[in-house]
Motif scaffolding. Sequence first.
Motif, PDB file in Angstrom:
ATOM      1  N   GLN A 152     -13.640  -4.291 -11.487  1.00  0.00           N
ATOM      2  CA  GLN A 152     -13.089  -3.162 -11.253  1.00  0.00           C
ATOM      3  C   GLN A 152     -13.410  -2.209 -12.839  1.00  0.00           C
ATOM      4  OE1 GLN A 152      -8.800  -3.795 -10.898  1.00  0.00           O
ATOM      5  NE2 GLN A 152      -8.965  -4.204  -8.754  1.00  0.00           N
TER       6      GLN A 152
ATOM      7  N   ASN B  99     -13.969  -5.185  -1.425  1.00  0.00           N
ATOM      8  CA  ASN B  99     -13.869  -4.457  -2.691  1.00  0.00           C
ATOM      9  C   ASN B  99     -15.008  -3.980  -3.349  1.00  0.00           C
ATOM     10  OD1 ASN B  99     -11.140  -4.098  -1.784  1.00  0.00           O
ATOM     11  ND2 ASN B  99     -10.682  -5.768  -3.213  1.00  0.00           N
TER      12      ASN B  99
ATOM     13  N   TYR C 199     -16.969  -6.040  -5.033  1.00  0.00           N
ATOM     14  CA  TYR C 199     -17.460  -6.787  -6.435  1.00  0.00           C
ATOM     15  C   TYR C 199     -18.657  -7.596  -6.330  1.00  0.00           C
ATOM     16  CZ  TYR C 199     -12.265  -5.627  -6.774  1.00  0.00           C
ATOM     17  OH  TYR C 199     -11.147  -5.074  -7.043  1.00  0.00           O
TER      18      TYR C 199
ATOM     19  N   HIS D  42      -6.926  -7.697   1.589  1.00  0.00           N
ATOM     20  CA  HIS D  42      -5.743  -7.644   0.939  1.00  0.00           C
ATOM     21  C   HIS D  42      -5.027  -9.049   1.140  1.00  0.00           C
ATOM     22  CE1 HIS D  42      -5.883  -3.386  -0.145  1.00  0.00           C
ATOM     23  NE2 HIS D  42      -6.373  -3.220   1.106  1.00  0.00           N
TER      24      HIS D  42
ATOM     25  N   GLY E 219      -2.442  -3.766   2.861  1.00  0.00           N
ATOM     26  CA  GLY E 219      -2.277  -3.749   1.256  1.00  0.00           C
ATOM     27  C   GLY E 219      -0.869  -3.155   0.738  1.00  0.00           C
TER      28      GLY E 219
ATOM     29  N   ASP F 105      -6.701   1.138  -0.731  1.00  0.00           N
ATOM     30  CA  ASP F 105      -7.604   0.905  -1.740  1.00  0.00           C
ATOM     31  C   ASP F 105      -6.997  -0.382  -2.560  1.00  0.00           C
ATOM     32  OD1 ASP F 105      -8.489   4.353  -2.333  1.00  0.00           O
ATOM     33  OD2 ASP F 105      -9.358   2.813  -1.096  1.00  0.00           O
ATOM     34  N   PRO F 106      -8.150  -0.949  -3.005  1.00  0.00           N
ATOM     35  CA  PRO F 106      -7.834  -2.252  -3.907  1.00  0.00           C
ATOM     36  C   PRO F 106      -6.949  -1.798  -5.263  1.00  0.00           C
ATOM     37  CG  PRO F 106      -9.824  -1.810  -4.366  1.00  0.00           C
ATOM     38  CD  PRO F 106      -9.722  -1.024  -3.111  1.00  0.00           C
ATOM     39  N   ALA F 107      -6.186  -2.672  -5.525  1.00  0.00           N
ATOM     40  CA  ALA F 107      -5.136  -2.212  -6.491  1.00  0.00           C
ATOM     41  C   ALA F 107      -5.752  -2.627  -7.771  1.00  0.00           C
ATOM     42  CB  ALA F 107      -3.878  -2.833  -6.436  1.00  0.00           C
ATOM     43  N   ARG F 108      -5.464  -1.872  -8.752  1.00  0.00           N
ATOM     44  CA  ARG F 108      -6.192  -2.322  -9.927  1.00  0.00           C
ATOM     45  C   ARG F 108      -5.468  -3.268 -10.816  1.00  0.00           C
ATOM     46  NH1 ARG F 108     -10.248   0.568 -12.127  1.00  0.00           N
ATOM     47  NH2 ARG F 108      -9.750  -0.039 -14.099  1.00  0.00           N
TER      48      ARG F 108
ATOM     49  N   PRO G   3      -0.170   0.349  -3.080  1.00  0.00           N
ATOM     50  CA  PRO G   3       0.079   0.145  -4.599  1.00  0.00           C
ATOM     51  C   PRO G   3      -1.198   0.555  -5.368  1.00  0.00           C
ATOM     52  CG  PRO G   3      -0.411  -2.033  -3.255  1.00  0.00           C
ATOM     53  CD  PRO G   3      -0.458  -0.995  -2.438  1.00  0.00           C
TER      54      PRO G   3
ATOM     55  N   ARG H  59      -1.793  -3.612  -9.983  1.00  0.00           N
ATOM     56  CA  ARG H  59      -1.069  -4.950  -9.620  1.00  0.00           C
ATOM     57  C   ARG H  59      -0.865  -5.527 -10.990  1.00  0.00           C
ATOM     58  NH1 ARG H  59      -0.531  -8.354  -5.655  1.00  0.00           N
ATOM     59  NH2 ARG H  59      -0.689 -10.742  -6.407  1.00  0.00           N
TER      60      ARG H  59
END
Lengths: 448, 676
Positions: A100, A122, A124, A398, A438, B153-156, B187, B190
């Motif tokens: 991230q 995501n 990555y 998620h 999520g 969206d993905p949680a940081r 969220p 995280r």
Amino acid sequence: MTGRPRRPGSARRLVAVTAFVASLLVTLTVGVARSLPAKVAECASDNKITLATGSDVSAGSFRRDLIQQWNRRPNVVPAELVEIADYTDKERAEMAASAQSGSCRYDIYVVDVAWTAEFAANGYLQEIPAKILESVGPFLPNMLETGRFDGRQYAVPFAADAPLLYRRRDLPLPGTPQRLAELGRRHGYTGQFADYEGGSVNLQETILSYGAKIVEGDEVVLDRPGNREKALSALTAWNTVLNDLGSPTDLREESSLQAFRKRPGYMRNWPFAFPRLIMDPSMRDDEGPIFTVSPLPGVGVLGGFNLAVAARSPDPTAAHDLIRFLVSAESQRDLLACGGYLPVLPAVYDAYRADPRCGRPEAATDPDLEIPREALQEFADAIAVAVRNTVPRPRAAHYITFSEVFRSCAHQVVSGALPPQELDFDRYGEALREAMAGRRTAKDMCRG
Amino acid sequence: MTSPSPSPSRENTEADNPASRSSLALAVRDAVITTVVAGIGGSLWPGVNTVVASLPGGWLVPALAIGLALTLLLRQPRIAPLWQKVAGPLTSAGDLVRDLLPTGGRTERARSRLRRALPLVAIGYVAVVAGAVAGLLLPWAGGRAVAWLGPCDPARELQVITAPENTHALRTAVARFLREREGGRCPEHRISVGPAPSMEEMIDGFQRDWRRGDVRGDNEPFVRLLGPRPAAWIPSSTGEAEYVRNRVNTAEVTLTRGLSVDRDRLVVGMLGTVADGVAVELGEPQPGGYPLGDLVEVARGTRELLLSYPQPGLSSAGLIALSEFAGLDMSADTAASIAFDDDVSAMLCRLKDPATPDREKIAMVVPSHSLHDYNSRSLVDEGCPGAVPYGGQALHEFASPDLSALDYPFVTVDWRAEPRPAADRRVLGDLMRWLAANGLFHSPVPQGQAQVSDDAALHRARERLDNVLPEVTLTLMLDGSESMSVPPSVLALKTREALPFMRRTLIPDDRVALGAFSVAGGGLRVTEPGGQAGRDELHRLTLSFDRLPHGSDARVSDMLGRLSPAIDPPGASVAVLTDGGLFNDETADDAIAKALGSAGRVHGLYILVLGDGSCGNRFPPGGPQARGPKAGGAEAGGPQAAGAQAGGKPIVCAEAGQDVESALTRMVATIRGWTR
């Protein structure tokens, strides 16, 4: 000569509309520009392939051995192993945080099969070219599937894991999950029900083994008629087993292995436990090992690790070369060298069953260190069946949230904190759906 | 001839709209004043400033919006007269300025244009504010809709670390913070919680990109981290934060100390079976507790309890406790007080185990909230679940105003290589403020105004530790049998990896040597140590590991006889590191004890059984016990010790399980106890 008089109202309306629209556009533009991720510089190659993985010493150091073998080869980009932590959850956190942040730290993630879909979704990871898989495979189909997301391959299988049933040799082999519960209650049972991913795996196996479905594709179906009754039956049965035994519900792999050593009955655990137990003098008597191993009756959940190239790795070609080496048949045979991780190539299983032995030469020099061939054959037969009869965990972007929500209610029932009849499947199902997207609901997701 | 007519524009305007001109001018005046005040006042309010700074345009939009809103508010009938009294002087001042301005045709035409433009300016001002507010609200509303309805969206990911005895409380608090913050929406973050390494490891780790201080040879491309890299750290005290920060090279990382998130105190805890008698002897406490000197005199002197705290080299609570007792202790007392437990949680678990010898004699110096945890919940996170103790088995607390306060500052960690985005900074700041408002622990804090130990006090304590502890001269003898090296146990490799971390419990005068023994070529082969290493030279031992030869199991009794003449200086202790397989070859159960008795230059023997092996029943109980707390605990993985004497010498067998690092530090602490 007179012109048409200008009406003050029209000028004011013009000013109002122009000023409003201009201000709106400027604010939206600035806001959008600010929300875009800052452009980061490309990662520069450091002439090294860095792999992020978990603690290798605790796993028998087979990954270190492979990396050293690779580095001794001529004309290769040298590799370095970065061992993050002892637990998969912590490894995931560091890898995700690094990805991230746009970090250039890692080239290859040795990522748990549970997290691969999340990492791919995501952004990555880089896609794996088909020629890499074709040059090494064929792979176990279920393992290969764990590295696919949205129709693309983002990871290469590295090491598989499948649950086994360990039992005292004089105890009967249960043919069904229900029979296992009954015998476990009578003779003792240990599994992994603590509050971590391993707990989710055990609980999923429990529910799936009683015929319930949790998801179909990416849709939650646990709360549908038919599934909910079977799931409740499974959780109730195992609550009874653990309650009658007075068994703790916070054991993990190592602690359940130790519990089995002290009071052998039945144990569900991964293959890593086999060489530990077989080499333990307290687990042998004059007739040999006092325990045996077989596939878990019912449904097992697939475990293991994949190799994935980080999205920002500057040298994917070198990474692919290393991946090809790590999943080659020779490397895969070394994985099985009493380390407890299973190969991902079906051909290696066949070769091992034909000649089961620890792959490391030093183990053969001391007769006391030799594992009885019959025990190895038993182990080889068990893992060959077990790894093919496992199912993957739900593959979701998620999954980690889904897993936490799933086990929060299931664990409460199994541990006795929530009476089975009070589990509200409607709420539970809704919470699981939210978790797949999520979100975690703020309200109690288990009780009505 | 008549006098010249006044300026037609001014005359016409005033004649046509005297009320609107005056009203509009006042409205403009009000808008300017309120906008300026809104901008200045809000920028001085840190909480508002943080939020506004993240908006597009920064303070421009909010200041205009607040100014406009206040203007409308000030026009209300009940408020307007009051406001006129306040703003009246400004209007008069404005009139004075206007009157001073030159008059004449050009000036009058300018004024006339200004008067005609004023309504348009006012309308434009309102329209700009409305457009900007709409520009903020639209994305916000859209975002909320997505947050509520669409996939997230993905949680940081963020990691926060704290002392092991605080992780349960912090994990619970963080979960609650996130629930309140997200409330069922997507969220954004995280936040995971983990135990912090020791202070020395942290100092080293912050300077090495969070890598452990492992020793590697040239061809060993392996690196171990201290866990996920932290974004924040909550130490037990400001002194601890400063101790670490002052020793970290800020080129790699920046540590920023923020608010204190809770307060607690060190207290003395003992089992109820003992506490009643101590309380009677101490009498009624003063406000804040008992004078520390009185407490120590009764506990140590009269009741002969062991005041005990975790190893200061590993535990910040232990180091703070050490600093408290420095003025009261004789050197022998200090040495006796240092338990071999790595941290407060390990001490609590050891006390909880009914098999722990002399547990009634232990008086623990620990944070008050840890006592509360012991008495109120199952210590699952601490590694020793089970029923909650009660009655005589619960811990009773003795407070003292002389024992340190703990103020738990929130320290943010910024890694230079990975600059933290604004969203992460914001959530860390919010977490800090939430913790400061809601607290970390939910146990009552002892009364009194105790001081927080500062960096200098901890530094002095560290130095005292090095000066008062008796030195240890130790020879490690590695079981060189092949079973120590083969997978899956790889115990030899685990020992090698754990060796550098013995440094945490060594003092500068300690000396450690490494040898090995096995049977090879039909006979005993003893590889004598190649020299002693101080605590900063352990890398020499680590690098020599791979050169130690291997063979098959050899008898410890034979090894002692061969090794003893080579022990230099005489009086060193010997530690055998084994998987337990070599016990089977001894000729008798007491063979090892007898051999120890005959080994003239060996002071004592510590056998550490690694992995799944056991000590068995080879060491008979009874005889004088080694002073100090024994290794105890029946929990899987925890060492078990069977103490006995052989010819008047101490002999201990302990089971390490899989945690070799902890087992080695306990070993050093136990052996040090033999020399007190």
